[in-house]
Structures are given as C-alpha cells and as structure tokens.
Design a protein around this motif. Structure first.
Motif, PDB file in Angstrom:
ATOM      1  N   ILE A  23       4.194   2.509   1.957  1.00  0.00           N
ATOM      2  CA  ILE A  23       4.971   3.674   1.542  1.00  0.00           C
ATOM      3  C   ILE A  23       4.113   4.903   1.817  1.00  0.00           C
ATOM      4  CG2 ILE A  23       6.097   4.845  -0.382  1.00  0.00           C
ATOM      5  CD1 ILE A  23       6.316   2.054  -1.737  1.00  0.00           C
ATOM      6  N   ILE A  24       4.726   5.963   2.286  1.00  0.00           N
ATOM      7  CA  ILE A  24       4.028   7.229   2.506  1.00  0.00           C
ATOM      8  C   ILE A  24       4.523   8.233   1.478  1.00  0.00           C
ATOM      9  CG2 ILE A  24       3.520   9.076   4.146  1.00  0.00           C
ATOM     10  CD1 ILE A  24       4.511   7.124   6.350  1.00  0.00           C
ATOM     11  N   VAL A  25       3.603   9.012   0.908  1.00  0.00           N
ATOM     12  CA  VAL A  25       4.030  10.116   0.051  1.00  0.00           C
ATOM     13  C   VAL A  25       3.463  11.424   0.591  1.00  0.00           C
ATOM     14  CG1 VAL A  25       4.350   8.755  -2.029  1.00  0.00           C
ATOM     15  CG2 VAL A  25       2.118   9.751  -1.584  1.00  0.00           C
TER      16      VAL A  25
ATOM     17  N   CYS B 111      -1.809   7.854  10.387  1.00  0.00           N
ATOM     18  CA  CYS B 111      -0.947   6.689  10.651  1.00  0.00           C
ATOM     19  C   CYS B 111      -1.638   5.689  11.564  1.00  0.00           C
ATOM     20  CB  CYS B 111       0.363   7.163  11.290  1.00  0.00           C
ATOM     21  SG  CYS B 111       1.455   8.090  10.198  1.00  0.00           S
ATOM     22  N   THR B 112      -2.249   6.186  12.632  1.00  0.00           N
ATOM     23  CA  THR B 112      -2.904   5.294  13.591  1.00  0.00           C
ATOM     24  C   THR B 112      -4.075   4.570  12.956  1.00  0.00           C
ATOM     25  OG1 THR B 112      -2.240   6.760  15.401  1.00  0.00           O
ATOM     26  CG2 THR B 112      -3.970   5.175  15.867  1.00  0.00           C
ATOM     27  N   ARG B 113      -4.857   5.282  12.181  1.00  0.00           N
ATOM     28  CA  ARG B 113      -6.006   4.650  11.531  1.00  0.00           C
ATOM     29  C   ARG B 113      -5.561   3.660  10.448  1.00  0.00           C
ATOM     30  NH1 ARG B 113     -11.083   6.213  11.570  1.00  0.00           N
ATOM     31  NH2 ARG B 113     -11.245   6.096   9.282  1.00  0.00           N
ATOM     32  N   ALA B 114      -4.473   3.954   9.761  1.00  0.00           N
ATOM     33  CA  ALA B 114      -3.958   3.002   8.778  1.00  0.00           C
ATOM     34  C   ALA B 114      -3.689   1.652   9.437  1.00  0.00           C
ATOM     35  CB  ALA B 114      -2.693   3.540   8.124  1.00  0.00           C
ATOM     36  N   ARG B 115      -3.144   1.700  10.636  1.00  0.00           N
ATOM     37  CA  ARG B 115      -2.802   0.458  11.352  1.00  0.00           C
ATOM     38  C   ARG B 115      -4.023  -0.173  12.014  1.00  0.00           C
ATOM     39  NH1 ARG B 115      -1.649  -3.836  12.001  1.00  0.00           N
ATOM     40  NH2 ARG B 115      -0.179  -4.815  13.443  1.00  0.00           N
TER      41      ARG B 115
ATOM     42  N   VAL C  24       0.841  -1.198   0.000  1.00  0.00           N
ATOM     43  CA  VAL C  24       0.000   0.000   0.000  1.00  0.00           C
ATOM     44  C   VAL C  24       0.874   1.246   0.000  1.00  0.00           C
ATOM     45  CG1 VAL C  24      -1.812   1.267   1.253  1.00  0.00           C
ATOM     46  CG2 VAL C  24      -1.749  -1.231   1.333  1.00  0.00           C
ATOM     47  N   VAL C  25       0.395   2.299  -0.678  1.00  0.00           N
ATOM     48  CA  VAL C  25       0.967   3.633  -0.509  1.00  0.00           C
ATOM     49  C   VAL C  25      -0.124   4.508   0.103  1.00  0.00           C
ATOM     50  CG1 VAL C  25       0.405   4.298  -2.892  1.00  0.00           C
ATOM     51  CG2 VAL C  25       2.052   5.631  -1.593  1.00  0.00           C
ATOM     52  N   MET C  26       0.238   5.288   1.117  1.00  0.00           N
ATOM     53  CA  MET C  26      -0.711   6.214   1.724  1.00  0.00           C
ATOM     54  C   MET C  26      -0.366   7.642   1.301  1.00  0.00           C
ATOM     55  SD  MET C  26      -1.973   6.785   5.676  1.00  0.00           S
ATOM     56  CE  MET C  26      -0.408   7.363   6.361  1.00  0.00           C
TER      57      MET C  26
ATOM     58  N   ILE D  44      -3.834   2.136  -3.117  1.00  0.00           N
ATOM     59  CA  ILE D  44      -3.533   3.494  -2.679  1.00  0.00           C
ATOM     60  C   ILE D  44      -4.559   3.901  -1.625  1.00  0.00           C
ATOM     61  CG2 ILE D  44      -3.277   5.910  -3.356  1.00  0.00           C
ATOM     62  CD1 ILE D  44      -2.595   4.975  -6.164  1.00  0.00           C
ATOM     63  N   LEU D  45      -4.085   4.230  -0.434  1.00  0.00           N
ATOM     64  CA  LEU D  45      -4.925   4.711   0.660  1.00  0.00           C
ATOM     65  C   LEU D  45      -4.818   6.234   0.705  1.00  0.00           C
ATOM     66  CD1 LEU D  45      -6.644   4.263   3.237  1.00  0.00           C
ATOM     67  CD2 LEU D  45      -4.486   3.955   4.495  1.00  0.00           C
ATOM     68  N   VAL D  46      -5.923   6.920   0.467  1.00  0.00           N
ATOM     69  CA  VAL D  46      -5.923   8.386   0.502  1.00  0.00           C
ATOM     70  C   VAL D  46      -6.566   8.818   1.815  1.00  0.00           C
ATOM     71  CG1 VAL D  46      -5.854   8.719  -1.983  1.00  0.00           C
ATOM     72  CG2 VAL D  46      -8.063   8.450  -0.888  1.00  0.00           C
TER      73      VAL D  46
END
Length: 225
Positions: A147-149, A134-138, A53-55, A90-92
């Motif tokens: 990956i974070i952009v 970040c917390t919600r992603a986990r 995933v990329v966030m 892709i997580l937006v």
C-alpha cells in the motif's frame, strides 16, 4: 526591414503556439496514462485490501528534524493502517542526500514515538523521487505487494509508477491537508509537470539515482510474525 522583422515575429509566435499545443498534448496523455494505471487501486483506510507493507513517500522535514504537516499526515495514515492490522511493516522512503537532512530518519522517529515497534519500520535513504522509491522498493527491498500513502493529488502517479516497475500497489491518499489551500493548489498544479517526468522515467527505464545492494530488512520485519 520592418516587414522582415514582423515576419520573424509571426513565425516565432506560431512556433511558440505549436510548442505549447504539443506540450499540452503530451501532458494530457501522460496524466491520462497515470489515471488509467491507478484506476481501481485507490482506497481509504477502511476499504484498502491488506498488504504486507505500506510505503510512506517522503516530504519536507524542518530544520529541527520534525516532519512537515504534509508528511505527518502521510505518516498518520501509515500508523492507522498498521494499528488496524492492514500491514505488518512500514517502509519509509525519502531524501537523505545531505547528511543534515534526513527524511527517513524523521519518519522513523515519528512513527516509533506513536507506538509502531522499531523492528517494523524500515528506512530507505535513497528515495529521491517517486520513481526511485518505487523501483528501490521492488529491486532493493524485494517488495512485490504494498500500500502507498501520500497526498491525494500525488497518489495516482505513485500507484502507476509502482505498478509499472512490478509492484502490486494500492494506495490511500490524504485529503486533510486541503485546509492549507495555497500549498495544496500549488502542489496539485505541479503534478502536471510531474506527469511528464513520470512518462519520461517509464519510457527511459532509467535506474534510480542510487540503486545499491539487495537488502533483507523488509523481509526481516515480516518474519517477526
């Protein structure tokens, strides 16, 4: 009376100087911690290790619903990573606190219009700040590697916070927006204050503004093969 007033003034000045020194030390320590946590995890598009995933972290969206140039630059990096096969989804993640302001929705539309399949884009409507994203992603989306952009001045803080909450995070930072010299400089200066907030978030271990239930949308996207 004048002597007493001067004594009070001198005491106030000394206290102000002491507070400024302490504040500066706290900011310096916070910034150093973020830098150390991110060390070895900052890459460019070509060299970043693959991840599921990329966030994309949210930024300003205009009244007409279009993403600002800074947000478009982040989205373009995510698009490139997807096109290169570095990520599968892709997580937006952004702000949708008010009904008429929708960062994730704008990001979804931008990516989909440029060839990213709808089923590969997941929206997080409660990414109100970097720590929350970040917390919600986990904890909500079950992401343990990504990956974070974002822009380069923001990247170390984003990586550090995501790694702190248990995500094996690497990052790619945009530098194309340096051409907007004043906004870039202003945002870079604001990172010093943001470092203090990041330290507080870490030390307090707070929950996101809105946590909500566990979602399977990221895993569903990955299961498409």
């Amino acid at each position: 009376m004048r002597v007493r007033w001067r004594a009070r003034l001198h005491r106030a000045v000394r206290l102000g100087v002491a507070a400024a020194i302490v504040g500066g030390l706290i900011t310096a320590e916070s910034s150093m911690w973020l830098r150390l946590q991110a060390q070895g995890h900052v890459f460019d598009v070509a060299s970043v290790p693959p991840a599921p995933v990329v966030m994309v972290l949210g930024a300003q969206v205009y009244d007409d619903g279009s993403p600002s140039p800074f947000l478009q630059a982040r989205l373009e990096l995510a698009r490139q990573l997807y096109a290169a096969g570095k990520v599968q989804a892709i997580l937006v993640s952004g702000d949708h606190m008010d009904w008429g302001y929708d960062e994730p929705g704008s990001m979804w539309l931008w990516l989909n219009a440029r060839g990213v399949p709808a089923g590969r884009i997941i929206e997080d409507h409660a990414g109100f700040d970097t720590y929350d994203s970040c917390t919600r992603a986990r904890r909500v989306f079950g992401v343990d590697k990504m990956i974070i952009v974002t822009q380069a001045f923001h990247l170390e803080r984003a990586i550090a916070l995501c790694r702190h909450v248990g995500v094996d995070a690497s990052g790619v930072g945009d530098t194309t927006m340096r051409r907007f010299r004043l906004p870039w400089a202003q945002a870079s200066v604001r990172e010093y204050g943001a470092a203090d907030k990041a330290a507080w978030d870490v030390l307090s271990g707070r929950d996101p503004v809105f946590l909500g239930r566990r979602e399977t949308s990221v895993q569903d996207a990955l299961n498409q093969g």
